[in-house]
Design an enzyme around this catalytic site. Structure first.
Site, mmCIF file in Angstrom:
data_model
loop_
_atom_site.group_PDB
_atom_site.id
_atom_site.type_symbol
_atom_site.label_atom_id
_atom_site.label_comp_id
_atom_site.label_asym_id
_atom_site.label_seq_id
_atom_site.Cartn_x
_atom_site.Cartn_y
_atom_site.Cartn_z
ATOM 1 N N HIS A 22 0.666 -1.252 -0.035
ATOM 2 C CA HIS A 22 -0.031 0.091 0.001
ATOM 3 C C HIS A 22 0.816 1.465 0.052
ATOM 4 O O HIS A 22 0.803 2.066 -0.798
ATOM 5 C CB HIS A 22 -1.043 0.071 1.156
ATOM 6 C CG HIS A 22 -1.801 -1.170 1.244
ATOM 7 N ND1 HIS A 22 -2.903 -1.405 0.519
ATOM 8 C CD2 HIS A 22 -1.729 -2.108 2.514
ATOM 9 C CE1 HIS A 22 -3.658 -2.457 0.856
ATOM 10 N NE2 HIS A 22 -2.856 -3.031 2.106
HETATM 11 O O1 RIB Z 1 -5.344 -0.187 4.837
HETATM 12 C C1 RIB Z 1 -3.837 -0.072 4.559
HETATM 13 C C2 RIB Z 1 -3.233 1.313 5.319
HETATM 14 O O2 RIB Z 1 -3.506 0.897 6.583
HETATM 15 C C3 RIB Z 1 -1.744 1.105 5.148
HETATM 16 O O3 RIB Z 1 -1.241 2.295 5.328
HETATM 17 C C4 RIB Z 1 -1.244 0.159 6.451
HETATM 18 O O4 RIB Z 1 -0.072 0.575 6.813
HETATM 19 C C5 RIB Z 1 -2.237 0.849 7.521
HETATM 20 O O5 RIB Z 1 -1.912 1.875 7.865
#
Ligand code: RIB
Ligand code: CA
Length: 312
Positions: A242
């Site tokens: 992500h």
């Molecule tokens: O949903 C994914 C996000 O939530 C990413 O930024 C992960 O690190 C958590 O913060």
């Protein structure tokens, strides 16, 4: 001229890779500060984990400031079930010796935006938007000075990863997210709609491990721990990476594609609390306030990560 950025983060293994990617690219990115926020794990840990990353990258001069330890309105929820108790399970990193910067992250964000030329600072939130929403509420004038916000959060076509309709970063602090998306600051959103197409496939992880440096070995350990949750949950070939999508977009914007649309945050209904309502087909008259990314060149994305992390 390197782009001035502030990384707001809740490390978290994917945050950690994003931080390493940014710190490995000084010719492109001038990281003014890293600001920690409560999210994946509580604030004391996200702060220490941020310090661990500046030390692992050999960039201890980059200041780390501690920010908000809970959301603006709702109680804190965390994600140890994904990231482990420390938030950086999967790599054995030494306790940092670098001190945390003095002052609250929210004050530091406001000061840095005020001290730099208008439009020159980009905020890169990788966690719940509590620090950013609080800064905008406390000093609304920074909205007119910020260049851009490029954030990881939300999901629409992919649904949610924390509730059926909400992604973790937005769900933890929907009120802060609402402030950010109504602020008028140009926003680029790396939601699950694009990050679920940036999967760490075995061949990518093998390439990272083969680099063989301490940074690459640590990154490999972090990612092989972190990916197991999403592989089991979604049956994917690899875990979605992500947060590095935010930094990769700054380094190689051509890797991504999306559309300027309206994004509105649900802050009323408990059923859809924290949902990012992405008006992809322009069905509403609401202002087009965000560039919503949906496509990524995944191989190019991982080429960039391996190439840059190999520099550290
Ligand atoms: O949903 C994914 C996000 O939530 C990413 O930024 C992960 O690190 C958590 O913060
Ligand atoms: Ca994060």
């Amino acid at each position: 001229m390197a782009r001035k950025i502030i990384i707001d983060t809740d490390p978290g293994q994917d945050d950690a890779i994003a931080i390493l990617l940014a710190l490995a690219s000084p010719e492109d990115l001038d990281v003014l500060a890293i600001t920690a926020v409560a999210g994946n794990v509580p604030l004391p840990l996200t702060t220490v984990n941020s310090l661990k990353m500046v030390e692992l990258a050999g960039r201890p001069e980059v200041p780390v400031y501690a920010g908000c330890d809970r959301p603006m309105v709702r109680p804190l929820i965390t994600a140890e079930y994904v990231h482990g108790k420390t938030g950086l399970d999967g790599a054995d990193l030494p306790e940092p010796v670098t001190p945390v910067g003095s002052g609250h992250a929210v004050d530091r964000i406001i000061e840095l935006v005020a001290a730099n030329p208008p439009g020159s600072v980009t905020l890169c939130p990788l966690g719940p938007l509590t620090n950013i929403g609080t800064a905008l509420q406390r000093a609304p004038e920074i909205a007119g000075r910020l260049g851009e916000i490029v954030l990881m959060g939300g999901g629409f076509f992919e649904g949610g990863n924390t509730t059926a309709t909400a992604e973790f970063n937005i769900y933890v602090d929907p009120q802060a997210a609402d402030i950010v998306f109504r602020s008028g600051v140009p926003i680029t959103v790396m939601s699950l709609d694009v990050t679920h197409r940036a999967l760490m496939l075995p061949r990518h992880l093998d390439r990272l491990k083969a680099v063989g440096t301490p940074v690459a070995i640590a990154a490999h350990g972090l990612l092989t721990f972190y990916e197991r949750y999403d592989i089991e949950k979604y049956g994917m070939e690899g875990g979605p990476l992500h947060d590095p999508c935010v930094i990769a977009h700054l380094l190689r914007p051509g890797l991504f594609d999306g559309r300027l649309i309206n994004v509105t945050i649900e802050v009323e209904s408990e059923l859809t609390m924290g949902m990012t309502v992405a008006d992809w087909w322009g069905m509403s008259a609401r202002p087009r306030n965000a560039r919503w990314m949906r496509r990524v060149d995944a191989d190019g994305f991982f080429d960039l990560i391996v190439e840059r992390l190999a520099r550290l």
